[in-house]
Design a protein around this motif. Structure first.
Motif, PDB file in Angstrom:
ATOM      1  N   LYS A  86       0.819  -1.217   0.000  1.00 44.84           N
ATOM      2  CA  LYS A  86       0.000   0.000   0.000  1.00 44.84           C
ATOM      3  C   LYS A  86       0.852   1.266   0.000  1.00 44.84           C
ATOM      4  N   LYS A  87       1.929   1.263   0.769  1.00 46.80           N
ATOM      5  CA  LYS A  87       2.688   2.501   0.934  1.00 46.80           C
ATOM      6  C   LYS A  87       3.474   2.883  -0.316  1.00 46.80           C
ATOM      7  N   VAL A  88       3.615   1.975  -1.289  1.00 41.59           N
ATOM      8  CA  VAL A  88       4.331   2.303  -2.525  1.00 41.59           C
ATOM      9  C   VAL A  88       3.390   2.339  -3.730  1.00 41.59           C
ATOM     10  N   SER A  89       2.070   2.276  -3.492  1.00 40.72           N
ATOM     11  CA  SER A  89       1.100   2.164  -4.575  1.00 40.72           C
ATOM     12  C   SER A  89       0.323   3.452  -4.791  1.00 40.72           C
ATOM     13  N   LEU A  90       0.229   3.850  -6.052  1.00 47.14           N
ATOM     14  CA  LEU A  90      -0.668   4.921  -6.488  1.00 47.14           C
ATOM     15  C   LEU A  90      -1.560   4.333  -7.574  1.00 47.14           C
ATOM     16  N   PHE A  91      -2.790   4.825  -7.687  1.00 44.47           N
ATOM     17  CA  PHE A  91      -3.739   4.258  -8.645  1.00 44.47           C
ATOM     18  C   PHE A  91      -4.224   5.315  -9.625  1.00 44.47           C
ATOM     19  N   SER A  92      -4.199   4.956 -10.888  1.00 41.56           N
ATOM     20  CA  SER A  92      -4.693   5.853 -11.921  1.00 41.56           C
ATOM     21  C   SER A  92      -6.212   5.934 -11.878  1.00 41.56           C
ATOM     22  N   ARG A  93      -6.747   6.801 -12.679  1.00 38.84           N
ATOM     23  CA  ARG A  93      -8.179   6.817 -12.932  1.00 38.84           C
ATOM     24  C   ARG A  93      -8.570   5.432 -13.455  1.00 38.84           C
ATOM     25  N   PRO A  94      -9.729   4.884 -13.047  1.00 39.27           N
ATOM     26  CA  PRO A  94     -10.150   3.587 -13.594  1.00 39.27           C
ATOM     27  C   PRO A  94     -10.269   3.646 -15.116  1.00 39.27           C
ATOM     28  N   PHE A  95      -9.843   2.573 -15.771  1.00 43.74           N
ATOM     29  CA  PHE A  95      -9.926   2.515 -17.223  1.00 43.74           C
ATOM     30  C   PHE A  95     -10.927   1.478 -17.717  1.00 43.74           C
ATOM     31  N   SER A  96     -11.430   0.639 -16.802  1.00 46.08           N
ATOM     32  CA  SER A  96     -12.394  -0.385 -17.190  1.00 46.08           C
ATOM     33  C   SER A  96     -13.137  -0.857 -15.938  1.00 46.08           C
ATOM     34  N   VAL A  97     -14.133  -1.682 -16.160  1.00 49.17           N
ATOM     35  CA  VAL A  97     -14.908  -2.271 -15.065  1.00 49.17           C
ATOM     36  C   VAL A  97     -14.962  -3.778 -15.281  1.00 49.17           C
ATOM     37  N   VAL A  98     -14.664  -4.525 -14.247  1.00 49.31           N
ATOM     38  CA  VAL A  98     -14.754  -5.985 -14.308  1.00 49.31           C
ATOM     39  C   VAL A  98     -16.059  -6.404 -13.629  1.00 49.31           C
ATOM     40  N   ASN A  99     -16.942  -7.004 -14.410  1.00 44.61           N
ATOM     41  CA  ASN A  99     -18.238  -7.459 -13.894  1.00 44.61           C
ATOM     42  C   ASN A  99     -18.186  -8.935 -13.531  1.00 44.61           C
ATOM     43  N   GLU A 100     -18.796  -9.262 -12.417  1.00 47.99           N
ATOM     44  CA  GLU A 100     -18.933 -10.658 -12.013  1.00 47.99           C
ATOM     45  C   GLU A 100     -20.354 -11.118 -12.349  1.00 47.99           C
ATOM     46  N   VAL A 101     -20.471 -12.302 -12.984  1.00 47.29           N
ATOM     47  CA  VAL A 101     -21.778 -12.786 -13.418  1.00 47.29           C
ATOM     48  C   VAL A 101     -21.975 -14.245 -13.027  1.00 47.29           C
ATOM     49  N   ILE A 102     -23.201 -14.687 -13.173  1.00 44.16           N
ATOM     50  CA  ILE A 102     -23.571 -16.079 -12.987  1.00 44.16           C
ATOM     51  C   ILE A 102     -23.792 -16.677 -14.374  1.00 44.16           C
ATOM     52  N   ILE A 103     -23.142 -17.797 -14.657  1.00 43.84           N
ATOM     53  CA  ILE A 103     -23.480 -18.541 -15.875  1.00 43.84           C
ATOM     54  C   ILE A 103     -24.297 -19.755 -15.461  1.00 43.84           C
ATOM     55  N   TYR A 104     -25.238 -20.144 -16.321  1.00 44.39           N
ATOM     56  CA  TYR A 104     -26.154 -21.204 -15.910  1.00 44.39           C
ATOM     57  C   TYR A 104     -26.680 -21.948 -17.136  1.00 44.39           C
ATOM     58  N   MET A 202      -1.229  10.105 -16.780  1.00 44.36           N
ATOM     59  CA  MET A 202      -1.874   8.849 -17.140  1.00 44.36           C
ATOM     60  C   MET A 202      -3.378   8.933 -16.962  1.00 44.36           C
ATOM     61  N   SER A 203      -3.804   9.498 -15.850  1.00 44.82           N
ATOM     62  CA  SER A 203      -5.240   9.622 -15.602  1.00 44.82           C
ATOM     63  C   SER A 203      -5.898  10.547 -16.616  1.00 44.82           C
ATOM     64  N   ALA A 204      -5.205  11.629 -16.980  1.00 40.84           N
ATOM     65  CA  ALA A 204      -5.735  12.539 -17.994  1.00 40.84           C
ATOM     66  C   ALA A 204      -5.831  11.844 -19.346  1.00 40.84           C
ATOM     67  N   SER A 205      -4.851  11.017 -19.680  1.00 37.06           N
ATOM     68  CA  SER A 205      -4.875  10.278 -20.933  1.00 37.06           C
ATOM     69  C   SER A 205      -6.035   9.297 -20.967  1.00 37.06           C
ATOM     70  N   ILE A 206      -6.250   8.590 -19.868  1.00 33.50           N
ATOM     71  CA  ILE A 206      -7.377   7.652 -19.786  1.00 33.50           C
ATOM     72  C   ILE A 206      -8.691   8.392 -19.997  1.00 33.50           C
ATOM     73  N   ALA A 207      -8.833   9.567 -19.386  1.00 33.98           N
ATOM     74  CA  ALA A 207     -10.055  10.363 -19.555  1.00 33.98           C
ATOM     75  C   ALA A 207     -10.251  10.766 -21.016  1.00 33.98           C
ATOM     76  N   ARG A 208      -9.169  11.182 -21.697  1.00 33.55           N
ATOM     77  CA  ARG A 208      -9.267  11.554 -23.108  1.00 33.55           C
ATOM     78  C   ARG A 208      -9.668  10.359 -23.966  1.00 33.55           C
ATOM     79  N   LEU A 209      -9.020   9.237 -23.738  1.00 32.49           N
ATOM     80  CA  LEU A 209      -9.311   8.042 -24.521  1.00 32.49           C
ATOM     81  C   LEU A 209     -10.747   7.565 -24.300  1.00 32.49           C
ATOM     82  N   GLU A 210     -11.212   7.708 -23.081  1.00 30.94           N
ATOM     83  CA  GLU A 210     -12.595   7.339 -22.783  1.00 30.94           C
ATOM     84  C   GLU A 210     -13.564   8.263 -23.516  1.00 30.94           C
ATOM     85  N   GLN A 211     -13.299   9.554 -23.478  1.00 25.23           N
ATOM     86  CA  GLN A 211     -14.166  10.536 -24.136  1.00 25.23           C
ATOM     87  C   GLN A 211     -14.192  10.318 -25.651  1.00 25.23           C
ATOM     88  N   GLU A 212     -13.068   9.938 -26.225  1.00 23.64           N
ATOM     89  CA  GLU A 212     -12.981   9.710 -27.671  1.00 23.64           C
ATOM     90  C   GLU A 212     -13.611   8.387 -28.102  1.00 23.64           C
TER      91      GLU A 212
END
Length: 227
Positions: A86-104, A202-212
């Motif tokens: 934790k003390k050496v970690s920084l996190f960018s803006r999220p770039f994706s979402v991982v969804n958990e689902v049920i298969i049946y 990096m976070s600004a780039s992710i925001a631009r790529l998302e907007q585009e």
């Protein structure tokens, strides 16, 4: 718009074995998937050079703690990490979402498809993953085993990531239904604190790529299939 040029090569830890469609090494030795391709878009935008280093998950984390790895891909910033990490970690803006689902199995139906409705039923899960206590879990090594077992009728229900479920269903022509997500986790790039000057660009780039629409198009390349 391009960002500033950062001369250093960024060392990217990539877990082995891979997990399609998130990340894997193809027959030519190139790393492919949603995570490395997204990072390449950011690197191109910011004039960064990347070096992918395959490591077991345990070694990857140890290398990150000691600064031998600069970036880890697809990490949630709410993970329960050790204090040393934790003390050496920084996190960018999220770039994706991982969804958990049920298969049946297609012949099954449930009035409300959420986990509490599965109480007491035998559910195929990946060994070591966290699932609600009210499930009767049957553990397997990976999600490929779960997908095959539900397809063959050896298990009626399984829990897995939506992107993986859709990939196996499309590429291997597997027969199962996929529920709406029961949990969603935004994922980011974990950046070593020694590279903190990259966090805002990096976070600004992710925001631009998302907007585009570039990030949506990239995910669709792996999950949408032929038009």
């Amino acid at each position: 718009m391009s960002g500033p040029c950062f001369a250093d090569v960024l060392r990217v830890g990539i877990p082995i074995p891979g997990q399609i469609p998130f990340f894997w090494q193809d027959e030519a030795g190139q790393y492919r998937g949603i995570y490395p391709d997204t990072l390449r878009l950011v690197a191109t935008d910011l004039n960064l050079t990347l070096e992918f280093l395959p490591l077991s998950q345990a070694r990857l984390r140890r290398h990150f703690e000691t600064g031998k790895i600069d970036i880890e891909m697809g990490v949630s910033d709410n993970v329960n990490d050790k204090p040393e990490l934790k003390k050496v970690s920084l996190f960018s803006r999220p770039f994706s979402v991982v969804n958990e689902v049920i298969i049946y199995r297609p012949e099954l139906s449930f009035p409300v498809f959420i986990l509490k409705d599965l109480a007491g039923q035998r559910v195929a899960t990946v060994r070591g993953t966290t699932v609600p206590d009210n499930l009767t879990r049957e553990d397997f090594t990976n999600e490929w085993q779960i997908a095959q077992r539900v397809h063959r009728g050896w298990n009626n229900i399984g829990l897995m990531k939506e992107a993986v479920a859709l990939h196996y269903q499309r590429e291997q022509n597997l027969n199962y239904e996929t529920s709406l997500p029961y949990a969603s986790n935004p994922v980011s790039f974990r950046l070593h604190i020694r590279k903190k000057e990259l966090l805002v660009p990096m976070s600004a780039s992710i925001a631009r790529l998302e907007q585009e629409g570039a990030l949506e198009n990239l995910v669709c390349k792996y999950l949408c299939g032929p038009e």
